[in-house]
Design a protein around this motif. Structure first.
Motif, PDB file in Angstrom:
ATOM      1  N   ALA A  24      -7.261   4.813  16.930  1.00 18.18           N
ATOM      2  CA  ALA A  24      -6.425   3.666  16.575  1.00 18.18           C
ATOM      3  C   ALA A  24      -6.985   2.868  15.400  1.00 18.18           C
ATOM      4  N   LYS A  25      -8.324   2.813  15.265  1.00 23.45           N
ATOM      5  CA  LYS A  25      -8.935   1.903  14.295  1.00 23.45           C
ATOM      6  C   LYS A  25      -9.483   2.599  13.048  1.00 23.45           C
ATOM      7  N   SER A  26      -9.501   3.920  13.015  1.00 24.60           N
ATOM      8  CA  SER A  26     -10.122   4.642  11.905  1.00 24.60           C
ATOM      9  C   SER A  26      -9.466   4.323  10.564  1.00 24.60           C
ATOM     10  N   ARG A  27     -10.295   4.252   9.540  1.00 26.08           N
ATOM     11  CA  ARG A  27      -9.785   4.049   8.185  1.00 26.08           C
ATOM     12  C   ARG A  27      -8.988   5.260   7.691  1.00 26.08           C
ATOM     13  N   ASP A  28      -9.216   6.426   8.291  1.00 24.71           N
ATOM     14  CA  ASP A  28      -8.461   7.610   7.886  1.00 24.71           C
ATOM     15  C   ASP A  28      -6.980   7.501   8.230  1.00 24.71           C
ATOM     16  N   ASN A  29      -6.610   6.562   9.077  1.00 26.33           N
ATOM     17  CA  ASN A  29      -5.185   6.347   9.379  1.00 26.33           C
ATOM     18  C   ASN A  29      -4.396   6.028   8.111  1.00 26.33           C
ATOM     19  N   SER A  30      -5.005   5.295   7.206  1.00 26.89           N
ATOM     20  CA  SER A  30      -4.309   4.919   5.970  1.00 26.89           C
ATOM     21  C   SER A  30      -4.622   5.859   4.823  1.00 26.89           C
ATOM     22  N   ARG A  31      -5.595   6.737   5.016  1.00 27.33           N
ATOM     23  CA  ARG A  31      -6.031   7.606   3.927  1.00 27.33           C
ATOM     24  C   ARG A  31      -5.393   8.992   3.980  1.00 27.33           C
ATOM     25  N   SER A  32      -4.599   9.256   5.006  1.00 26.98           N
ATOM     26  CA  SER A  32      -3.898  10.535   5.049  1.00 26.98           C
ATOM     27  C   SER A  32      -2.960  10.614   3.843  1.00 26.98           C
ATOM     28  N   PRO A  33      -2.680  11.824   3.347  1.00 24.14           N
ATOM     29  CA  PRO A  33      -1.941  11.977   2.090  1.00 24.14           C
ATOM     30  C   PRO A  33      -0.563  11.323   2.093  1.00 24.14           C
ATOM     31  N   MET A  34      -0.189  10.842   0.913  1.00 33.30           N
ATOM     32  CA  MET A  34       1.155  10.334   0.690  1.00 33.30           C
ATOM     33  C   MET A  34       2.147  11.452   0.996  1.00 33.30           C
ATOM     34  N   GLN A  35       3.190  11.111   1.730  1.00 37.84           N
ATOM     35  CA  GLN A  35       4.144  12.118   2.199  1.00 37.84           C
ATOM     36  C   GLN A  35       5.376  12.135   1.289  1.00 37.84           C
ATOM     37  N   TRP A  36       5.385  13.109   0.366  1.00 34.63           N
ATOM     38  CA  TRP A  36       6.448  13.197  -0.631  1.00 34.63           C
ATOM     39  C   TRP A  36       7.647  13.985  -0.117  1.00 34.63           C
ATOM     40  N   ASP A  37       7.380  15.011   0.717  1.00 33.88           N
ATOM     41  CA  ASP A  37       8.483  15.789   1.282  1.00 33.88           C
ATOM     42  C   ASP A  37       8.048  16.328   2.645  1.00 33.88           C
ATOM     43  N   TYR A  97       0.832  -1.203   0.000  1.00 29.52           N
ATOM     44  CA  TYR A  97       0.000   0.000   0.000  1.00 29.52           C
ATOM     45  C   TYR A  97       0.870   1.257   0.000  1.00 29.52           C
ATOM     46  N   MET A  98       0.456   2.248  -0.737  1.00 30.73           N
ATOM     47  CA  MET A  98       1.235   3.474  -0.877  1.00 30.73           C
ATOM     48  C   MET A  98       1.695   4.008   0.484  1.00 30.73           C
ATOM     49  N   GLY A  99       2.964   4.368   0.563  1.00 33.73           N
ATOM     50  CA  GLY A  99       3.543   4.863   1.805  1.00 33.73           C
ATOM     51  C   GLY A  99       4.149   3.774   2.662  1.00 33.73           C
ATOM     52  N   GLU A 100       3.710   2.547   2.460  1.00 34.12           N
ATOM     53  CA  GLU A 100       4.284   1.417   3.199  1.00 34.12           C
ATOM     54  C   GLU A 100       5.770   1.301   2.915  1.00 34.12           C
ATOM     55  N   GLU A 101       6.154   1.626   1.671  1.00 32.99           N
ATOM     56  CA  GLU A 101       7.551   1.467   1.244  1.00 32.99           C
ATOM     57  C   GLU A 101       8.476   2.504   1.856  1.00 32.99           C
ATOM     58  N   ILE A 102       7.931   3.518   2.532  1.00 33.49           N
ATOM     59  CA  ILE A 102       8.794   4.482   3.239  1.00 33.49           C
ATOM     60  C   ILE A 102       8.529   4.454   4.751  1.00 33.49           C
ATOM     61  N   GLY A 103       7.733   3.506   5.203  1.00 33.81           N
ATOM     62  CA  GLY A 103       7.487   3.364   6.634  1.00 33.81           C
ATOM     63  C   GLY A 103       6.499   4.370   7.193  1.00 33.81           C
ATOM     64  N   MET A 104       5.468   4.719   6.415  1.00 35.12           N
ATOM     65  CA  MET A 104       4.463   5.646   6.937  1.00 35.12           C
ATOM     66  C   MET A 104       3.699   5.022   8.104  1.00 35.12           C
ATOM     67  N   THR A 105       3.317   5.869   9.060  1.00 37.47           N
ATOM     68  CA  THR A 105       2.620   5.437  10.266  1.00 37.47           C
ATOM     69  C   THR A 105       1.271   6.151  10.360  1.00 37.47           C
ATOM     70  N   ASN A 106       0.487   5.784  11.370  1.00 35.69           N
ATOM     71  CA  ASN A 106      -0.782   6.475  11.599  1.00 35.69           C
ATOM     72  C   ASN A 106      -0.533   7.959  11.866  1.00 35.69           C
ATOM     73  N   PRO A 107      -1.371   8.843  11.309  1.00 30.50           N
ATOM     74  CA  PRO A 107      -1.253  10.262  11.633  1.00 30.50           C
ATOM     75  C   PRO A 107      -1.656  10.513  13.081  1.00 30.50           C
ATOM     76  N   ASP A 108      -1.178  11.600  13.638  1.00 33.70           N
ATOM     77  CA  ASP A 108      -1.462  11.923  15.039  1.00 33.70           C
ATOM     78  C   ASP A 108      -2.570  12.972  15.108  1.00 33.70           C
TER      79      ASP A 108
END
Length: 570
Positions: A406-419, A360-371
């Motif tokens: 902790a469980k919201s689907r928005d955890n994975s829907r936050s924007p891809m972090q390019w910079d 899933y997009m962002g997984e390859e750079i170690g993206m985590t849940n947004p705070d």
């Protein structure tokens, strides 16, 4: 003998278009944003890109309420943009996979509007009943699964949001409409199709409440007639192509059903998604609960499903991240203390497994849940419904927010972090959903780290020379999947299946055996090597290359892969 599937080596990259990249500064991702980052996707070496719905939609369920199946949502761009994207990806030998949402459509779809206007033809496209004939089923998003059908005094079924009326697959016209939709996108160069909650389409003609002691989901899930419908759909559409890639999202399913859906000679689907392994932080299998991750639960489910599907020659689609799940690194790893180790270990768990891996997009750079600070920061309809329901059950606000955060689907829907800019390089405008930690996790930083470590010659002391950063490690995993047949076609044998901390399995194919061991904890663990692996070479690891003695130590969140010294003997 196990079937050798022509697509078994492939790796799929999932893009949530609304959150990948915004090209026109309106705060919403779009097709041109994806086009602008095809180079990043291609650099991963993946074989296909699955995109979530890009069709016109009111957006009540982030595009899974489709208002027109053969058009592009204007917020996403134009059909010309889509055709350009397909061509850009094909130039890198990357296929496109689209979401087909065929259990339900939007209440704004022409079919439903014409049904409400009184056209009998289109009323039969939906499941409409008199009040005395409706069930007490609950919607998967909370609340009753039936809503009034206009002012007719009748009710229509919606297993999800009231804005998503279920389609009546018992009507041959509906089935033909769905085949026509698939064929439309085939004509646009689309080779892959992901069928959303497709095992819900086989509802009985007479709908009934569940008898006492029976889960009501059993009353509308995995009906035997689903198999007939899928074979018919395949024969009329994607089954005519040699190079197709199909996956069915299976809600509340079983190993036996997934074997039937993916049997190589049955002509239904190539693979299935199931979700039981992602309940490892649920309490009593309920999502909206305050549970902690249980590694043993994840390990036991992965072994059970892999052994069951392998024995029956079925084919799974493996993932830990997608648009409906919190980030796996935050759920199952330790991004604060072991960010590289956790991310790389979880990646290896998926990509080296038996089945088709999805990244899933962002997984390859170690993206985590947004705070996020509170429920007002969330957009997801399911999360807001859960928040209200949990409060109504008497839980205090702090507990409710902890669960929903902790469980919201928005955890994975936050924007891809390019910079590391204010909006993470996703947009120049305030985005539809905010990123929160792009200052420390982003593509630009990942590339810089990769380049610096490459200059310094920092790589693992193993057969692969494993990179010591997340992006490079994922690229190495994809390359391994392509060139080592044992990971594409090999059988699956569980090792130490009763472990509550180490997920270990053997892949074996044509004289090659590999042992993959994943420590799912922040503590050191021991692994006893099976016969034939003592003295084996370290093929891949994200940590110290521990020699293959009889008893091997695994460091926190370490993955280590050994290539057997004896082929298939022993």
């Amino acid at each position: 003998m196990a079937t050798t599937r022509p697509f078994a080596h492939k790796v799929v990259y999932q893009v949530y278009p609304k959150s990948f990249a915004d090209s026109n500064g309106d705060g919403v991702g779009d097709l041109r944003g994806i086009i602008n980052h095809v180079d990043h996707i291609a650099s991963l070496g993946v074989d296909a890109v699955w995109m979530n719905p890009i069709y016109p939609s009111p957006g009540k369920d982030n595009g899974y309420d489709v208002a027109d199946y053969t058009a592009i949502d204007p917020a996403m761009g134009t059909m010309a943009d889509f055709e350009e994207l397909v061509a850009a990806l094909k130039a890198h030998n990357i296929d496109v996979m689209l979401d087909m949402v065929f259990n339900h459509c939007s209440d704004q779809h022409e079919w439903f509007r014409r049904a409400l206007a009184g056209e009998a033809k289109y009323q039969d496209y939906f499941i409409i009943r008199d009040k005395d004939d409706i069930t007490s089923w609950e919607s998967k998003f909370g609340g009753p699964a039936w809503s009034p059908f206009g002012d007719t005094g009748r009710y229509y079924l919606h297993l999800f949001d009231p804005s998503q009326p279920d389609l009546n697959w018992r009507n041959p016209a509906v089935r033909q409409e769905c085949a026509n939709i698939v064929n439309f996108w085939r004509s646009k160069g689309v080779a892959g199709f992901r069928f959303d909650v497709i095992n819900l389409i086989g509802k009985d003609e007479v709908l009934r409440d569940a008898p006492e002691g029976v889960d009501e989901r059993d009353m509308y899930t995995d009906g035997e007639i689903v198999h007939d419908y899928l074979r018919e759909l395949a024969a009329r559409s994607f089954g005519r192509d040699d190079n197709h890639l199909t996956v069915g999202e299976m809600s509340h399913t079983s190993i036996a059903h997934c074997l039937a859906y993916t049997g190589a000679e049955r002509g239904e689907l190539d693979m299935t998604f199931s979700f039981y392994h992602l309940k490892a932080d649920y309490v009593d299998d309920m999502k909206w609960t305050d549970g902690s991750f249980q590694p043993g639960k994840l390990i036991h489910i992965l072994h059970a499903w892999n052994e069951g599907l392998s024995a029956g020659d079925g084919w799974p689609a493996w993932f830990l991240n997608n648009h409906d799940q919190p980030r796996a690194l935050s759920r199952f790893g330790d991004p604060e203390n072991y960010p590289f180790e956790s991310a790389s270990m979880l990646g290896a768990l998926v990509v080296l497994n038996r089945g088709t891996p999805y990244v899933y997009m962002g997984e390859e750079i170690g993206m985590t849940n947004p705070d996020y600070a509170g429920v007002a920061d969330l957009v997801d309809v399911e999360s807001h419904n859960a928040y209200r329901i949990l409060l109504s059950q008497g839980l205090d606000e702090d507990t409710v927010w902890r669960i929903v955060k902790a469980k919201s689907r928005d955890n994975s829907r936050s924007p891809m972090q390019w910079d590391d800019s204010e909006f993470a390089g996703f947009s120049t405008h305030y985005p539809w959903l905010l990123p929160t930690n792009q200052d420390s996790i982003n593509v630009q930083a990942a590339r810089a780290l990769q380049e610096r470590l490459a200059r310094e010659g920092v790589r693992g002391q193993d057969e692969v020379g494993s990179p010591r950063e997340v992006l490079g490690f994922y690229r190495a995993l994809v390359d391994i999947r392509h060139r080592e047949e044992v990971f594409a076609h090999g059988d699956y044998v569980a090792h130490q299946p009763d472990s509550d901390s180490v997920y270990a399995f053997i892949r074996q194919h044509r004289g090659t055996r590999m042992l993959v061991a994943c420590n799912l904890t922040a503590e050191g663990q021991s692994l006893r090597l099976p016969e034939g692996f003592v003295g084996a070479r370290v093929f891949l690891t994200n940590g110290a290359a521990h020699p293959a003695a009889g008893l091997v130590r695994l460091d926190p969140y370490q993955v280590i892969v050994y290539r057997a010294v004896d082929g298939l003997r022993g």
